[in-house]
Design a protein around this motif. Sequence first.
Motif, PDB file in Angstrom:
ATOM      1  N   UNK A 149      -5.566   5.252  -9.113  1.00  0.00           N
ATOM      2  CA  UNK A 149      -4.617   4.200  -9.279  1.00  0.00           C
ATOM      3  C   UNK A 149      -3.405   4.748  -8.851  1.00  0.00           C
ATOM      4  N   UNK A 150      -2.537   3.867  -8.516  1.00  0.00           N
ATOM      5  CA  UNK A 150      -1.347   3.708  -7.938  1.00  0.00           C
ATOM      6  C   UNK A 150      -0.727   3.492  -9.425  1.00  0.00           C
ATOM      7  N   UNK A 151      -0.885   2.943 -10.557  1.00  0.00           N
ATOM      8  CA  UNK A 151      -0.141   3.350 -12.003  1.00  0.00           C
ATOM      9  C   UNK A 151      -1.201   4.766 -12.148  1.00  0.00           C
ATOM     10  N   UNK A 152      -1.790   6.373 -11.792  1.00  0.00           N
ATOM     11  CA  UNK A 152      -1.219   6.536 -12.199  1.00  0.00           C
ATOM     12  C   UNK A 152      -0.608   8.074 -10.707  1.00  0.00           C
ATOM     13  N   UNK A 153      -0.905   7.566  -9.648  1.00  0.00           N
ATOM     14  CA  UNK A 153       0.321   8.203  -8.547  1.00  0.00           C
ATOM     15  C   UNK A 153       0.989   9.048  -8.827  1.00  0.00           C
ATOM     16  N   UNK A 154       1.507  10.010  -8.467  1.00  0.00           N
ATOM     17  CA  UNK A 154       2.759  10.420  -8.992  1.00  0.00           C
ATOM     18  C   UNK A 154       4.184  10.491  -8.283  1.00  0.00           C
ATOM     19  N   UNK A 155       3.458   9.329  -7.338  1.00  0.00           N
ATOM     20  CA  UNK A 155       3.814   9.441  -5.547  1.00  0.00           C
ATOM     21  C   UNK A 155       4.222   7.859  -5.546  1.00  0.00           C
ATOM     22  N   UNK A 156       5.128   7.205  -4.952  1.00  0.00           N
ATOM     23  CA  UNK A 156       5.268   6.143  -5.251  1.00  0.00           C
ATOM     24  C   UNK A 156       4.178   5.417  -4.439  1.00  0.00           C
ATOM     25  N   UNK A 157       3.663   6.378  -2.512  1.00  0.00           N
ATOM     26  CA  UNK A 157       2.958   5.712  -2.156  1.00  0.00           C
ATOM     27  C   UNK A 157       1.818   6.796  -1.826  1.00  0.00           C
ATOM     28  N   UNK A 158       0.971   6.754  -0.885  1.00  0.00           N
ATOM     29  CA  UNK A 158      -0.477   7.322  -0.533  1.00  0.00           C
ATOM     30  C   UNK A 158       0.412   8.460   0.573  1.00  0.00           C
ATOM     31  N   UNK A 159      -0.775   9.551   1.053  1.00  0.00           N
ATOM     32  CA  UNK A 159      -0.354  10.197   2.346  1.00  0.00           C
ATOM     33  C   UNK A 159       0.120   9.258   4.001  1.00  0.00           C
ATOM     34  N   UNK A 160       0.950   9.662   4.514  1.00  0.00           N
ATOM     35  CA  UNK A 160       0.769   8.682   5.777  1.00  0.00           C
ATOM     36  C   UNK A 160      -0.385   9.068   6.248  1.00  0.00           C
ATOM     37  N   UNK A 161      -1.185  10.033   6.115  1.00  0.00           N
ATOM     38  CA  UNK A 161      -2.607  10.237   7.034  1.00  0.00           C
ATOM     39  C   UNK A 161      -3.210   9.186   5.945  1.00  0.00           C
ATOM     40  N   UNK A 162      -3.465   8.630   4.991  1.00  0.00           N
ATOM     41  CA  UNK A 162      -4.610   7.804   3.897  1.00  0.00           C
ATOM     42  C   UNK A 162      -3.838   6.385   4.227  1.00  0.00           C
ATOM     43  N   UNK A 163      -2.660   5.870   4.273  1.00  0.00           N
ATOM     44  CA  UNK A 163      -2.243   5.125   4.696  1.00  0.00           C
ATOM     45  C   UNK A 163      -3.011   4.178   6.716  1.00  0.00           C
ATOM     46  N   UNK A 164      -2.930   5.602   7.422  1.00  0.00           N
ATOM     47  CA  UNK A 164      -2.851   4.764   8.529  1.00  0.00           C
ATOM     48  C   UNK A 164      -4.287   4.749   8.617  1.00  0.00           C
ATOM     49  N   UNK A 165      -5.605   5.548   8.456  1.00  0.00           N
ATOM     50  CA  UNK A 165      -6.434   5.688   8.636  1.00  0.00           C
ATOM     51  C   UNK A 165      -7.325   4.152   7.841  1.00  0.00           C
ATOM     52  N   UNK A 166      -6.911   4.201   6.252  1.00  0.00           N
ATOM     53  CA  UNK A 166      -7.229   3.142   6.122  1.00  0.00           C
ATOM     54  C   UNK A 166      -6.458   2.441   4.503  1.00  0.00           C
ATOM     55  N   UNK A 167      -5.660   1.523   5.940  1.00  0.00           N
ATOM     56  CA  UNK A 167      -4.647   0.754   5.372  1.00  0.00           C
ATOM     57  C   UNK A 167      -5.405  -0.469   3.791  1.00  0.00           C
ATOM     58  N   UNK A 168      -4.732  -0.762   3.115  1.00  0.00           N
ATOM     59  CA  UNK A 168      -5.315  -1.160   2.057  1.00  0.00           C
ATOM     60  C   UNK A 168      -6.122  -0.639   1.171  1.00  0.00           C
TER      61      UNK A 168
END
Length: 422
Positions: A149-168
Amino acid sequence: MKITKRILLIVLCLTLSSYLFAQKDSINDNEQLQHRVENLERIVNRLNNIKLSGYFQPQFISAQKDANIRIGGPNENPDKSFNRVGIRRGRIKTTYEEGLTSVVFQIDITERGIAPRDAYLKIKDPWFKTSFIQAGLFFRPFGHEIGYSSSRRESPERSRVITTLFPGERDLGASIQFRAKDGSPLDIFSLETALVAGNGISMESDNRRDFIGHLTASPKIGKNASLTVGTSYYLGSVYQGTQNVYRMQDGGFVLNSNPQNLGRFARREYLGFDLQTNWTNSFGGTQLRAEYIFGKQPGSATGTVSPQSSVRPSHDTYLRNFTGAYIFLIQDIGKLPFEALLKYDWYDPNTKVSGNNIGLNGTNRADVKYSTVGFGAIWHAYKNVELQAYYEIIRNETSANLLGFENDLKDNAFTLTLQFRY
């Protein structure tokens, strides 16, 4: 005398009748009250089945001139650094649970509008209640960071490989999770599989489904430590919108132009490995998370982001082999309400070309590798309130033959996020 007796008898009968009617009314009132109490109890029990949760993240970002950030509009002065304020996430999640069944709805409310995030039905198994089936819109069960969850993740965004392969991060479909009952020798394993539409939070546009599988093991390694390892597989396809399909050969793209290519589907295939571990030491709690993904990604001439539209693509298809990974270290600062953060991730969209060869033979900015070093801290100010400060140093591959990428882009960014979770 007889008249007096008759009068007394009449009075006595009237008195007794009034008493009996009063008793009947009292009984009716009690029954009505009991009925109302029972109705209220049923309503309260239903309300107890409803859980409302969510989180709110106002954000400030200060970035270099070439940065691509998630809040606000683009840089109005391309030659200077810029900053933006905005609502990164405003989530409201409603869960209704009754017996073995639960229904979840989640929306995201920001200045950009209102968008759905989750909408699914989940049914647990009636025997051990450790397995389930679910259908609707939900997290893709691939790796770890997607579903964290983005409420618990310690970085503002997910990694680039994740946001590219799995947008949303989410997709439409159905999934099944298998896990043995607690106490079984096999309860360290968990297997989740899914069939999804393959185009994210959008209407399905073809008759095909993508398969996702994620197997994890969580062996017991001690009282003060935990370990989970997993492997994931994704097998899907992407519609080919023209007769032109490009494949890499000898450092460049080679065209296969065939009318039969139009309407066929290009293979979309990933294999991933993930690890999460934490342990307690003299400095406090330490967490380490890592994930590595490689595979084949169909894309366009200008990008490698996976489909996220209800409209089938109409561009030429470019087939690329990719790799990507991240490693994330989180360290508690003793017993203080602070955490220190250090993260490294990379995404190489085309492993068959690099350096000054990018920009030649049909390759372009879509084939450039990026790596990011991020570091920062989190202050847990109150029970549900935290402040996160995070700085990212982003490096891209350079090429003398690619306009705009002769040097490293100026796209570092500082992000300050305030979060309230309820």
